[in-house]
Design a protein around this motif. Structure first.
Motif, PDB file in Angstrom:
ATOM      1  N   TYR A   1       0.830  -1.203   0.000  1.00  0.00           N
ATOM      2  CA  TYR A   1       0.000   0.000   0.000  1.00  0.00           C
ATOM      3  C   TYR A   1       0.864   1.253   0.000  1.00  0.00           C
ATOM      4  N   GLY A   2       0.803   2.001  -1.112  1.00  0.00           N
ATOM      5  CA  GLY A   2       1.541   3.248  -1.224  1.00  0.00           C
ATOM      6  C   GLY A   2       2.972   3.103  -1.700  1.00  0.00           C
ATOM      7  N   GLU A   3       3.398   1.879  -1.995  1.00  0.00           N
ATOM      8  CA  GLU A   3       4.788   1.664  -2.367  1.00  0.00           C
ATOM      9  C   GLU A   3       5.094   2.131  -3.789  1.00  0.00           C
ATOM     10  N   HIS A   4       6.365   2.389  -4.012  1.00  0.00           N
ATOM     11  CA  HIS A   4       6.851   2.753  -5.336  1.00  0.00           C
ATOM     12  C   HIS A   4       7.041   1.500  -6.192  1.00  0.00           C
ATOM     13  N   GLY A   5       7.169   1.686  -7.501  1.00  0.00           N
ATOM     14  CA  GLY A   5       7.617   0.593  -8.354  1.00  0.00           C
ATOM     15  C   GLY A   5       6.670   0.145  -9.434  1.00  0.00           C
ATOM     16  N   ARG A   6       5.390   0.470  -9.318  1.00  0.00           N
ATOM     17  CA  ARG A   6       4.449   0.011 -10.342  1.00  0.00           C
ATOM     18  C   ARG A   6       4.847   0.485 -11.731  1.00  0.00           C
ATOM     19  N   GLU A   7       5.297   1.720 -11.844  1.00  0.00           N
ATOM     20  CA  GLU A   7       5.659   2.264 -13.158  1.00  0.00           C
ATOM     21  C   GLU A   7       6.848   1.525 -13.771  1.00  0.00           C
ATOM     22  N   GLY A   8       7.820   1.132 -12.921  1.00  0.00           N
ATOM     23  CA  GLY A   8       8.960   0.376 -13.425  1.00  0.00           C
ATOM     24  C   GLY A   8       8.538  -0.968 -13.987  1.00  0.00           C
ATOM     25  N   LEU A   9       7.629  -1.635 -13.281  1.00  0.00           N
ATOM     26  CA  LEU A   9       7.111  -2.907 -13.775  1.00  0.00           C
ATOM     27  C   LEU A   9       6.381  -2.729 -15.102  1.00  0.00           C
ATOM     28  N   GLN A  10       5.665  -1.623 -15.241  1.00  0.00           N
ATOM     29  CA  GLN A  10       4.933  -1.399 -16.486  1.00  0.00           C
ATOM     30  C   GLN A  10       5.872  -1.169 -17.667  1.00  0.00           C
ATOM     31  N   GLU A  11       7.034  -0.598 -17.413  1.00  0.00           N
ATOM     32  CA  GLU A  11       8.024  -0.489 -18.485  1.00  0.00           C
ATOM     33  C   GLU A  11       8.577  -1.854 -18.874  1.00  0.00           C
TER      34      GLU A  11
ATOM     35  N   VAL B   1      23.693  -2.106 -17.898  1.00  0.00           N
ATOM     36  CA  VAL B   1      23.325  -1.931 -16.497  1.00  0.00           C
ATOM     37  C   VAL B   1      24.374  -2.626 -15.658  1.00  0.00           C
ATOM     38  N   THR B   2      25.008  -1.901 -14.768  1.00  0.00           N
ATOM     39  CA  THR B   2      26.128  -2.414 -14.017  1.00  0.00           C
ATOM     40  C   THR B   2      25.720  -2.681 -12.571  1.00  0.00           C
ATOM     41  N   GLY B   3      26.046  -3.853 -12.065  1.00  0.00           N
ATOM     42  CA  GLY B   3      25.896  -4.136 -10.642  1.00  0.00           C
ATOM     43  C   GLY B   3      24.635  -4.890 -10.264  1.00  0.00           C
ATOM     44  N   PHE B   4      24.534  -5.202  -9.002  1.00  0.00           N
ATOM     45  CA  PHE B   4      23.454  -5.952  -8.377  1.00  0.00           C
ATOM     46  C   PHE B   4      22.189  -5.092  -8.322  1.00  0.00           C
ATOM     47  N   PRO B   5      20.972  -5.656  -8.451  1.00  0.00           N
ATOM     48  CA  PRO B   5      20.677  -7.075  -8.595  1.00  0.00           C
ATOM     49  C   PRO B   5      20.080  -7.463  -9.939  1.00  0.00           C
TER      50      PRO B   5
ATOM     51  N   ALA C   1       6.986   2.789 -22.348  1.00  0.00           N
ATOM     52  CA  ALA C   1       7.812   2.131 -23.363  1.00  0.00           C
ATOM     53  C   ALA C   1       8.914   1.331 -22.675  1.00  0.00           C
ATOM     54  N   PRO C   2       9.377   0.249 -23.288  1.00  0.00           N
ATOM     55  CA  PRO C   2      10.431  -0.551 -22.657  1.00  0.00           C
ATOM     56  C   PRO C   2      11.676   0.286 -22.377  1.00  0.00           C
ATOM     57  N   PRO C   3      12.430  -0.053 -21.326  1.00  0.00           N
ATOM     58  CA  PRO C   3      13.672   0.667 -21.046  1.00  0.00           C
ATOM     59  C   PRO C   3      14.596   0.633 -22.266  1.00  0.00           C
TER      60      PRO C   3
ATOM     61  N   ARG D   1      -9.181 -10.739 -19.561  1.00  0.00           N
ATOM     62  CA  ARG D   1     -10.292 -11.278 -20.355  1.00  0.00           C
ATOM     63  C   ARG D   1     -10.653 -10.358 -21.522  1.00  0.00           C
ATOM     64  N   MET D   2     -10.450  -9.062 -21.330  1.00  0.00           N
ATOM     65  CA  MET D   2     -10.716  -8.118 -22.418  1.00  0.00           C
ATOM     66  C   MET D   2      -9.569  -8.028 -23.417  1.00  0.00           C
ATOM     67  N   GLY D   3      -8.493  -8.752 -23.139  1.00  0.00           N
ATOM     68  CA  GLY D   3      -7.355  -8.745 -24.048  1.00  0.00           C
ATOM     69  C   GLY D   3      -6.547  -7.459 -24.013  1.00  0.00           C
ATOM     70  N   LEU D   4      -6.608  -6.720 -22.907  1.00  0.00           N
ATOM     71  CA  LEU D   4      -5.929  -5.425 -22.804  1.00  0.00           C
ATOM     72  C   LEU D   4      -4.547  -5.578 -22.176  1.00  0.00           C
ATOM     73  N   LYS D   5      -3.599  -4.786 -22.691  1.00  0.00           N
ATOM     74  CA  LYS D   5      -2.231  -4.804 -22.183  1.00  0.00           C
ATOM     75  C   LYS D   5      -1.753  -3.379 -21.948  1.00  0.00           C
ATOM     76  N   THR D   6      -0.605  -3.258 -21.316  1.00  0.00           N
ATOM     77  CA  THR D   6      -0.028  -1.949 -21.034  1.00  0.00           C
ATOM     78  C   THR D   6       0.405  -1.262 -22.325  1.00  0.00           C
ATOM     79  N   SER D   7       0.017  -0.005 -22.467  1.00  0.00           N
ATOM     80  CA  SER D   7       0.425   0.771 -23.647  1.00  0.00           C
ATOM     81  C   SER D   7       1.939   0.966 -23.648  1.00  0.00           C
ATOM     82  N   LYS D   8       2.538   0.836 -24.826  1.00  0.00           N
ATOM     83  CA  LYS D   8       3.993   0.945 -24.950  1.00  0.00           C
ATOM     84  C   LYS D   8       4.440   2.095 -25.844  1.00  0.00           C
ATOM     85  N   VAL D   9       3.532   3.011 -26.148  1.00  0.00           N
ATOM     86  CA  VAL D   9       3.902   4.037 -27.125  1.00  0.00           C
ATOM     87  C   VAL D   9       4.678   5.209 -26.521  1.00  0.00           C
ATOM     88  N   ARG D  10       4.612   5.390 -25.188  1.00  0.00           N
ATOM     89  CA  ARG D  10       5.261   6.564 -24.619  1.00  0.00           C
ATOM     90  C   ARG D  10       5.717   6.331 -23.183  1.00  0.00           C
ATOM     91  N   THR D  11       4.801   6.579 -22.225  1.00  0.00           N
ATOM     92  CA  THR D  11       5.180   6.588 -20.809  1.00  0.00           C
ATOM     93  C   THR D  11       5.795   5.271 -20.355  1.00  0.00           C
TER      94      THR D  11
END
Length: 241
Positions: free
Chosen positions: A76-86, A233-237, A226-228, A214-224
């Motif tokens: 609850y309230g944690e960071h990270g959702r946006e990184g997962l979406q990328e 990338v150097t170092g752990f983890p 988009a994949p990294p 079920r609706m066949g919807l996925k995360t938009s990749k056109v802008r915000t």
């Protein structure tokens, strides 16, 4: 359908409680896989622990080597959702946003009852960032630490129920959101005391994830989200994943 539900802390008993709550509301044919980060804090109650959890959750998802259809970040309230979406194309649901968006279907204003007071600004910021703060009547702290929810369940119930009742009577909330993944078993007691609908974030996130798949919807990749960009990338983890 397979949904990954990722605890943001490293307490395995909490992961199993989250898994049970998710499986209880999952539709027939939905498999719930609960993951615990291999590093991080035993509970997440501040910004340092939250940012650490964000990396731990991404690491846990990237290391999972079987197909899956959606991911739920169960903190609850944690960071990270946006990184997962990328990183992913499948839907990624944060339980903070899932609970609040569900609550808005049930009443004009909702309140969140969480653990410690220091978590309140984090939740307020997450709701504001998600565009969900306009109909939030309040975010109230019970004064109970995350680990105390398991260690002292009776005192936790009393504290959470008392704050929920205050949110309804003083803040004019019409719906209560339980502001911690470890509060799932308290729905009935809070509802009985307050007389209003009580929303659990894990349950909300599972049903939202199922609907999107079920609706066949996925995360938009056109802008915000988009994949990294490809770079070293150097170092752990996360190196090499």
């Amino acid at each position: 359908m397979r949904i990954l539900v990722v605890n943001v802390n490293t307490t395995e008993t909490m992961t199993q409680g989250i898994r049970q709550q998710a499986q209880k509301v999952a539709a027939p044919g939905t498999e719930i896989v609960a993951l615990t980060p291999r590093f991080g804090a035993e509970s997440v109650e501040g910004n340092f622990e939250s940012y650490l959890a964000a990396v731990g959750v991404m690491d846990a998802v990237l290391r999972y080597d079987q197909p899956f259809d959606a991911v739920i970040q169960a903190g609850y309230g944690e960071h990270g959702r946006e990184g997962l979406q990328e990183l992913l194309e499948v839907p990624v649901i944060d339980i903070t946003e899932a609970a609040a968006s569900t609550a808005m279907y049930l009443g004009h204003k909702y309140s969140v009852v969480t653990t410690l007071d220091r978590a309140v600004p984090m939740i307020e910021d997450r709701l504001k960032l998600a565009g969900l703060s306009e109909r939030c009547a309040s975010v109230r702290a019970s004064g109970m630490a995350v680990l105390e929810l398991e260690a002292e369940p009776e005192r936790a119930v009393q504290a959470i129920v008392a704050q929920a009742a205050e949110a309804v009577s003083r803040d004019h909330a019409e719906v209560i959101c339980l502001g911690c993944g470890g509060m799932a078993e308290l729905e009935r007691k809070v509802r009985e005391r307050t007389g209003v609908p009580v929303v659990d974030g894990v349950a909300s996130a599972v049903t939202i994830a199922e609907a999107l798949v079920r609706m066949g919807l996925k995360t938009s990749k056109v802008r915000t989200y988009a994949p990294p960009r490809q770079k070293r990338v150097t170092g752990f983890p996360l190196t090499g994943l």
